[in-house]
Write an enzyme that holds these catalytic residues in place. Structure first.
Site, mmCIF file in Angstrom:
data_model
loop_
_atom_site.group_PDB
_atom_site.id
_atom_site.type_symbol
_atom_site.label_atom_id
_atom_site.label_comp_id
_atom_site.label_asym_id
_atom_site.label_seq_id
_atom_site.Cartn_x
_atom_site.Cartn_y
_atom_site.Cartn_z
ATOM 1 N N CYS A 172 0.824 -1.310 -0.192
ATOM 2 C CA CYS A 172 -0.344 -0.256 0.401
ATOM 3 C C CYS A 172 0.483 1.295 0.348
ATOM 4 O O CYS A 172 2.082 1.187 1.295
ATOM 5 C CB CYS A 172 -0.779 0.121 1.733
ATOM 6 S SG CYS A 172 -2.253 1.509 1.468
ATOM 7 N N LEU A 173 0.859 2.508 -0.849
ATOM 8 C CA LEU A 173 1.422 3.501 -1.049
ATOM 9 C C LEU A 173 1.020 4.282 0.746
ATOM 10 O O LEU A 173 2.078 4.930 0.604
ATOM 11 C CB LEU A 173 0.550 4.323 -1.499
ATOM 12 C CG LEU A 173 0.938 4.239 -3.360
ATOM 13 C CD1 LEU A 173 0.249 4.789 -4.096
ATOM 14 C CD2 LEU A 173 2.366 3.765 -3.563
#
Ligand code: ZN
Length: 162
Positions: free
Chosen positions: A88-89
């Site tokens: 996930c960013l």
């Protein structure tokens, strides 16, 4: 083109339930464009509005087949199962193993508020589930089996298949 700052896990905006978009405005269209720019800049596969601090039900995805915009997405159907690595960013440099449906059918609106349906398998199904979770304040770490692991600085929201 505007790159927005990506919120990191622990930011309260990532824990909120987002509001539906009731009307498409130039401002919201600008947000969608900025989300795409921000996702591409970070080499991500998907980005949800709360990740840039906006509590609206908007998701952008590109698994390498072109941009997909999902406004007010609603998952209609899922089937099968896939287990693989997910990142996930909003949690750079880390990943975990998550089981998701292998097929997802979603109904959403596009950037012009035209309703449409989309089917996705494998990586697309994983991305849809991951991003829709963000709209309900859910980070993927909640689904991780075992421990998160370090994937180094180059790790983006790669949502990789096994
Ligand atoms: Zn994410």
């Amino acid at each position: 083109m505007a790159i927005r700052q990506i919120r990191i896990m622990g930011d309260e905006k990532l824990e909120k339930v987002c509001r539906p978009v009731t009307e498409m405005t130039p401002r919201t269209q600008e947000l969608i464009q900025d989300m795409l720019d921000t996702m591409y800049d970070a080499n991500g596969v998907g980005l949800a509005a709360p990740q840039v601090g906006i509590l609206k039900r908007i998701v952008v995805i590109d698994i390498g087949e072109g941009p997909v915009v999902l406004v007010n997405p609603e998952i209609l159907e899922t089937s099968g199962e896939q287990t693989g690595q997910e990142g996930c960013l909003s949690l750079p440099g880390q990943a975990g193993i998550v089981t998701r449906p292998n097929y997802v059918k979603v109904r959403a609106f596009d950037e012009n508020m035209q309703e449409y349906e989309l089917e996705g398998e494998e990586l697309m199904a994983r991305a849809i589930c991951h991003e829709c979770d963000h709209l309900d304040g859910i980070m993927y770490v909640r689904h991780v089996e075992g421990q998160l692991f370090d994937v180094g600085d180059e790790a983006e929201e790669d949502l990789e298949e096994e």
